[in-house]
Write a protein that holds these residues in place. Structure first.
Motif, mmCIF file in Angstrom:
data_model
loop_
_atom_site.group_PDB
_atom_site.id
_atom_site.type_symbol
_atom_site.label_atom_id
_atom_site.label_comp_id
_atom_site.label_asym_id
_atom_site.label_seq_id
_atom_site.Cartn_x
_atom_site.Cartn_y
_atom_site.Cartn_z
ATOM 1 N N TYR A 72 91.882 23.118 113.839
ATOM 2 C CA TYR A 72 91.424 24.397 113.579
ATOM 3 C C TYR A 72 92.600 25.368 113.282
ATOM 4 C CZ TYR A 72 86.954 22.796 116.047
ATOM 5 O OH TYR A 72 85.750 22.268 116.369
ATOM 6 N N VAL A 73 91.816 26.492 112.601
ATOM 7 C CA VAL A 73 92.682 27.568 112.073
ATOM 8 C C VAL A 73 91.893 28.758 112.710
ATOM 9 C CG1 VAL A 73 91.529 28.008 109.928
ATOM 10 C CG2 VAL A 73 93.756 28.788 110.174
ATOM 11 N N GLN A 74 92.955 29.799 113.306
ATOM 12 C CA GLN A 74 92.376 30.787 113.763
ATOM 13 C C GLN A 74 93.173 32.164 113.053
ATOM 14 O OE1 GLN A 74 93.311 31.461 118.037
ATOM 15 N NE2 GLN A 74 91.126 32.499 118.393
ATOM 16 N N SER A 75 92.550 32.901 112.453
ATOM 17 C CA SER A 75 93.232 34.207 111.755
ATOM 18 C C SER A 75 92.820 35.183 112.885
ATOM 19 C CB SER A 75 92.494 34.585 110.520
ATOM 20 O OG SER A 75 92.469 33.514 109.743
ATOM 21 N N PRO A 76 93.879 36.383 112.797
ATOM 22 C CA PRO A 76 93.644 37.558 113.836
ATOM 23 C C PRO A 76 92.195 38.112 113.928
ATOM 24 C CG PRO A 76 95.567 37.683 112.192
ATOM 25 C CD PRO A 76 94.789 36.513 111.891
ATOM 26 N N GLY A 77 91.809 38.115 115.027
ATOM 27 C CA GLY A 77 90.447 38.700 115.239
ATOM 28 C C GLY A 77 89.340 37.782 114.937
ATOM 29 N N GLN A 78 89.514 36.599 114.273
ATOM 30 C CA GLN A 78 88.568 35.795 114.062
ATOM 31 C C GLN A 78 88.374 34.624 114.932
ATOM 32 O OE1 GLN A 78 86.723 36.402 111.458
ATOM 33 N NE2 GLN A 78 88.126 38.261 111.428
ATOM 34 N N GLY A 79 87.330 33.877 115.065
ATOM 35 C CA GLY A 79 86.839 32.674 115.664
ATOM 36 C C GLY A 79 87.725 31.487 115.015
ATOM 37 N N LEU A 80 87.485 30.324 115.875
ATOM 38 C CA LEU A 80 88.395 28.998 115.205
ATOM 39 C C LEU A 80 87.394 28.396 114.197
ATOM 40 C CD1 LEU A 80 89.194 27.812 118.772
ATOM 41 C CD2 LEU A 80 90.951 28.207 117.000
ATOM 42 N N GLN A 81 88.118 28.130 113.220
ATOM 43 C CA GLN A 81 87.384 27.340 112.004
ATOM 44 C C GLN A 81 88.103 26.072 111.737
ATOM 45 O OE1 GLN A 81 87.886 29.086 107.993
ATOM 46 N NE2 GLN A 81 86.372 28.225 107.272
ATOM 47 N N LEU A 82 87.109 25.235 111.595
ATOM 48 C CA LEU A 82 87.348 23.854 111.619
ATOM 49 C C LEU A 82 88.077 23.379 110.375
ATOM 50 C CD1 LEU A 82 87.319 20.759 112.832
ATOM 51 C CD2 LEU A 82 85.082 20.479 111.730
ATOM 52 N N LEU A 83 89.470 22.887 109.974
ATOM 53 C CA LEU A 83 89.795 22.287 108.998
ATOM 54 C C LEU A 83 89.400 21.054 108.438
ATOM 55 C CD1 LEU A 83 93.297 23.942 109.162
ATOM 56 C CD2 LEU A 83 91.657 24.799 107.757
#
Lengths: 117, 114
Positions: free
Chosen positions: B36-47
């Motif tokens: 998963y990737v998490q950008s600042p202030g964002q939820g986790l996104q599945l890669l």
């Protein structure tokens, strides 16, 4: 909705105060998870719902933590008598398959950042 | 109990350079693995995710990962990093029985230099 929505985005609570964090999953999603993410750490599992049934609450750190999903859609995580160690980001995730849907993606909300002062 | 180790807390790479983020897991049976990737202030996104079959899996945004059972690893790679890849990356594992919750590593923060 288009995604998992959590509210509030930020919450500051005084120690000893009760808080309620809300999660609106993607419409029709069966599974719902709550995670706690401390600063600089990965998310840690708190609890899991399949529809309205809470099937796993093994990750709840104490009996001050309580979660519900009465109608199988919106979920609320309640923390009673908050302590400083409760400060964290609380993440909600939903997926369309039952039992967490290993073969389907879990969609995460942006989280609620709780700060206990 | 299953666990995930991400040995690198912080990695800095130059834009255009290749990237490899390490992940090791501890689990007796066949794991189901995720990045998963998490950008600042964002939820986790599945890669990407691995369940079975081909041990090299392709994901979104040009990422790939390779499952190596002998090394208990699931490293994430990208041939050419873009500035927009700067984020926190989490490896996660789930058991194939009972509990369905993800167990996450502590994350690797990626910084991209121009």
């Amino acid at each position: 909705g288009a995604g998992v929505s959590q509210s509030p985005r930020y919450k500051v609570a005084k120690r000893g105060q009760d808080v309620a964090l809300r999660c609106d999953p993607i419409s029709g999603h069966v599974s719902l998870f709550w995670y706690q993410q401390a600063l600089g750490q990965g998310p840690e599992f708190l609890t899991y719902f399949q529809n309205e049934a809470q099937l796993d609450k093994s990750g709840l750190p104490s009996d001050r933590f309580f979660a519900e999903r009465p109608e199988g859609s919106v979920s609320t995580l309640k923390i009673q008598r908050t302590q400083q160690e409760d400060s964290a980001v609380y993440l909600c995730a939903s997926s369309s398959r039952s039992l967490g849907g290993l073969n389907t993606e879990a969609f995460f909300g942006q989280g609620t950042r709780l700060t206990v002062v | 109990a299953q666990s995930v180790t991400q040995p690198d807390i912080h990695i800095t790479v130059s834009e255009g350079a290749s990237l490899e983020l390490r992940c090791n897991y501890s689990y007796g049976a066949t794991p189901y693995l995720f990045w998963y990737v998490q950008s600042p202030g964002q939820g986790l996104q599945l890669l990407l995710k691995y369940f079975s079959g081909d041990t090299l899996v392709q994901g979104i945004k040009g990422f790939e990962a390779e499952f190596k059972r002998s090394q208990s690893s699931f490293n994430l790679r990208k041939p050419s990093v873009h500035w927009s890849d700067a984020a926190e990356y989490f490896c996660a594992v789930v058991a194939d029985t009972g509990r369905r919750a993800l167990t996450f590593g502590s994350g690797t923060r990626l910084q991209v230099q121009p």
